[in-house]
Design an enzyme around this catalytic site. Structure first.
Site, PDB file in Angstrom:
ATOM      1  N   GLU A 124      40.501  29.948  45.569  1.00  0.00           N
ATOM      2  CA  GLU A 124      39.423  31.020  46.002  1.00  0.00           C
ATOM      3  C   GLU A 124      38.299  30.886  45.170  1.00  0.00           C
ATOM      4  OE1 GLU A 124      40.307  34.561  44.330  1.00  0.00           O
ATOM      5  OE2 GLU A 124      38.800  35.598  44.829  1.00  0.00           O
ATOM      6  N   ASP A 174      42.608  34.269  41.819  1.00  0.00           N
ATOM      7  CA  ASP A 174      42.435  34.941  40.609  1.00  0.00           C
ATOM      8  C   ASP A 174      43.481  35.820  40.325  1.00  0.00           C
ATOM      9  OD1 ASP A 174      40.138  33.604  39.887  1.00  0.00           O
ATOM     10  OD2 ASP A 174      38.928  35.193  40.851  1.00  0.00           O
ATOM     11  N   ASP A 224      43.740  38.623  39.613  1.00  0.00           N
ATOM     12  CA  ASP A 224      43.272  40.228  39.645  1.00  0.00           C
ATOM     13  C   ASP A 224      43.430  40.800  40.995  1.00  0.00           C
ATOM     14  OD1 ASP A 224      41.285  38.952  41.172  1.00  0.00           O
ATOM     15  OD2 ASP A 224      39.386  39.246  39.894  1.00  0.00           O
ATOM     16  N   ASP A 232      41.676  41.433  43.603  1.00  0.00           N
ATOM     17  CA  ASP A 232      40.988  40.689  44.637  1.00  0.00           C
ATOM     18  C   ASP A 232      41.785  39.629  45.106  1.00  0.00           C
ATOM     19  OD1 ASP A 232      39.036  42.546  45.007  1.00  0.00           O
ATOM     20  OD2 ASP A 232      37.157  41.173  43.949  1.00  0.00           O
TER      21      ASP A 232
END
Ligand code: TSJ
Length: 690
Positions: free
Chosen positions: A436, A509, A511, A513
């Site tokens: 990503e 990631d 996180d 997102d």
């Protein structure tokens, strides 16, 4: 029969006198078949004459009776078939109508009005007579009863006046010939459907049906013996009937118009259903193949709705017009036209060919719909909304189809430009990282082992389309690149053997997102490449969340538990660090190492052996990675990509299934569960994590 009929027209002589012998020789030519359909056809043929009388405005009630002896009678309260001697045939009009082929409706000097008989059904009542072992006609007219009987189409005697009467009308009773028909058993339920329809089409006329049969076919056994159809609302009532179990949008729209070309009656209503039901008729004949009246209707509907949607800015300038298909979703409509000389075309002669009917219907529907929309803006908006939804679905379907069509092209397609491929061509040793973001992609490209690792950077939230349909995902460039890179095609020609990489690694990631994008990718694989998951080729990379350094030593932690463990291993009590929150930035904190407190903690873990050193102040550095992009290439390699050190999770079908469920719930149109999910997890979006 059509040939003979057109000859009759051409010659402009109505009386091409012809006996009924050919009818008995080849009954199928006249009534289609000699099975139950043909049998019913005979009943309809007779009733059509009464309906013609009703349409001419002279009759408002007819009764159809199924007698116990297998005969059927049809009564109307019209003017009664004329019985005066016709100059050309030298016979009464009644006898002419019932014994001469193709003479139906041409007698009595009344060729005005629109006729059912003479149309598709209109082989003439004489055909029915010819195929009946017995027929009896009674005419009530001028205070008298006239009567004539027939056997297989031949009159037993001249028309006789048999008595006096107050009423007027016509009664025909006939017994279908068992020499002709395969069966004499009629189906009440089939007839009910037909006559109900005819009643809708002949507003304000009552059609009664009475079943007096002692023994009835199984399908009719439970039915009442008397039915009465009468619809003041005409085709509007028909549409209401079609939509009775649907959630209608607004009321039924209904309009009628009489012009010199003919009569038009249209009713329509949208509902929340997705199917379309448009039924059209010309002179009460169900034109199953459509024709000019239907074309005119569709064209007007599309135009009116687009015009309204544009005017009200429900369609923006950039938007394409709604298509004819879009405006049909959820539509129920009945179109009924009447005209003097209907032309029937098509395979089954059930397609209206009169060109003037397109213009007529189109004009009327355009005018009346525009008027209706102006007067009912909230209904109009709801209708447009429904059509817009259909349009969106259509575009999505098209995208999906195109993607499938492109599947062949995918194979030969050049690899996407942004793919940094590996040099090895041996799939068993190759792997691809779906990364990503461009910066992470850059780090991954530099940090990878070019020999066997390929990198495909994809753009973050591109997949997160509002109301994302999976077929939209297929039209998406990122997804397309991924499919091409994988090399195994998609859709019908998908071939696992062509998969270019042994391991497909989703690297996002650590996180929220990242988790979201991972969910989307998992969903995509689950729905379109389930076999990749099933055969264990799909992985999720585990980039570290923290880098913990002290002095020259540094360790990575993949989650908070690991971080605690690392610190504890180094003899650091995490509590002492907690005054400074683990911020976004890497932060250094001075801690006293090997204090008594820490010692205790260490002992508890049974690691006292290392703790002999004298207390010494050292700097502990904890870096929390916000994203892959924050890692330099060598860090990324070390932590996440190096096969000898990394940890990867192999995706199990259940994981993907769970992702799919989450995806469906969040993106699907199923509103209540979505609402619930958001309420339940409003504080912890982390639940999105797979
Ligand atoms: F054709 C038929 F025998 F099968 C038949 C005709 C069967 C039934 C049930 C009804 C009829 C029928 C025919 N009902 N009403 C009429 N009307 C005329 O034939 C008719 C009456 C008067 C005049 C006129 O100009 O005075 C013209 C016609 C065609």
């Amino acid at each position: 029969m059509t040939d003979q009929k057109s000859q009759a027209y051409d010659a402009k002589h109505i009386q091409v006198l012809e006996g009924l012998e050919p009818v008995r020789k080849r009954p199928g030519m006249y009534i289609g078949s000699t099975d139950q359909r043909g049998l019913h056809h005979c009943v309809y043929e007779i009733v059509d004459n009464a309906i013609d009388e009703a349409m001419a405005g002279h009759c408002d009630h007819m009764i159809i009776m199924l007698h116990d002896d297998g005969s059927v009678s049809v009564d109307d309260n019209g003017r009664g078939i004329p019985v005066d001697i016709h100059p050309k045939t030298k016979k009464s009009a009644l006898e002419t109508v019932l014994t001469i082929l193709h003479a139906g409706g041409k007698f009595g000097g009344d060729d005005s009005g629109y006729k059912v008989s003479g149309g598709l059904h209109g082989v003439g009542s004489s055909v029915v007579n010819a195929l009946s072992s017995y027929m009896r006609a009674e005419v009530y007219r001028d205070g008298k009863v006239y009567m004539q009987e027939y056997e297989r189409g031949k009159p037993k005697a001249d028309v006789k006046a048999t008595g006096k009467t107050e009423k007027n009308g016509t009664m025909i009773r006939f017994m279908p010939d068992k020499q002709i028909f395969d069966t004499l058993e009629m189906s009440l339920s089939t007839m009910l459907a037909h006559f109900r329809q005819q009643a809708y089409l002949t507003r304000n006329v009552t059609i009664s049906i009475m079943d007096e049969r002692e023994t009835r076919p199984a399908e009719d056994a439970a039915l009442p013996r008397l039915y009465r159809f009468h619809f003041e609302g005409g085709v509007a009532a028909y549409v209401r009937h079609l939509n009775h179990d649907k959630q209608g949008i607004g009321d039924v729209i209904w309009f009628t118009k009489e012009e010199k070309e003919g009569y038009v009656e249209v009713a329509l209503q949208y509902s929340q259903a997705f199917t379309e039901q448009t039924i059209c008729f010309a002179n009460n004949i169900h034109t199953t193949e459509g024709g000019t009246h239907l074309t005119g209707f569709k064209s007007a509907l599309t135009r009116s709705i687009n015009a309204y949607a544009r005017k009200e800015a429900l369609l923006k300038e950039k938007d394409e017009n709604l298509s004819a298909d879009d405006v049909r979703e959820g539509l129920s409509a009945v179109i009924s036209v009447r005209l003097k000389e209907p032309q029937f075309e098509g395979q089954t002669k059930s397609k209206l060919g009169n060109a003037e009917m397109k213009t007529l219907v189109e004009t009327i529907v355009n005018d009346k719909l525009a008027e209706y929309f102006e007067e009912h803006p909230s209904d109009a908006r709801e209708v447009v909304g429904k059509c817009l939804l259909a349009a969106r679905a259509r575009l999505a379907a098209r995208a999906a189809r195109d993607a499938v069509i492109r599947k062949g092209a995918l194979e030969g397609m050049t690899l996407p430009g942004k793919l940094a491929d590996c040099s090895s061509k041996d799939p068993s040793e190759c792997e691809i990282f779906i990364v990503e973001g461009d910066s992470a992609g850059g780090s991954a490209k530099q940090g990878r082992n070019r020999e066997f690792q390929a990198i495909l950077p994809i753009k973050g939230k591109i997949l997160n389309v509002e109301q994302a349909r999976l077929d939209k995902m297929l039209a998406n460039n990122e997804i397309k690149s991924l499919i091409i890179a994988m090399g195994m095609g998609v859709g019908e020609v998908k071939d696992m053997a062509k998969l270019r990489y042994d391991r497909i690694v989703i690297m996002t990631d650590a996180d929220v997102d990242g988790a979201h994008i991972r969910t989307l990718l998992l969903t995509f694989f689950y729905r379109y490449f389930r076999e990749v998951i099933e055969t264990g080729h799909l992985y999720i990379a585990q980039p570290p969340l923290y880098k913990i350094s002290m002095g020259k030593e540094s360790r990575y932690a993949f989650n908070d538990t690991e971080k605690t463990a690392v610190l504890s291993e180094w003899g650091i009590d995490e509590q002492e660090l907690s005054h400074g929150e683990e911020g976004d930035e890497a932060e250094g904190m001075e801690v006293a190492e090997n204090t008594d407190e820490v010692q205790k903690g260490k002992k508890a873990k049974g690691q006292e052996g290392k703790a002999a050193a004298a207390p010494k102040r050292r700097k502990v550095n904890i870096q929390r990675y916000k994203g892959l992009g924050e890692m330099n290439p060598s860090q990324l390699w070390e932590t996440t990509m190096d096969p000898t050190k990394r940890i990867m999770l192999r995706v199990m079908l259940e994981d993907a299934e769970a992702a799919d469920a989450v995806f469906t719930m969040l993106m699907g149109s199923d509103v209540p569960p979505r609402k619930k999910f958001i309420q339940t997890h409003a504080k912890g979006v982390k639940n999105l994590d797979v």
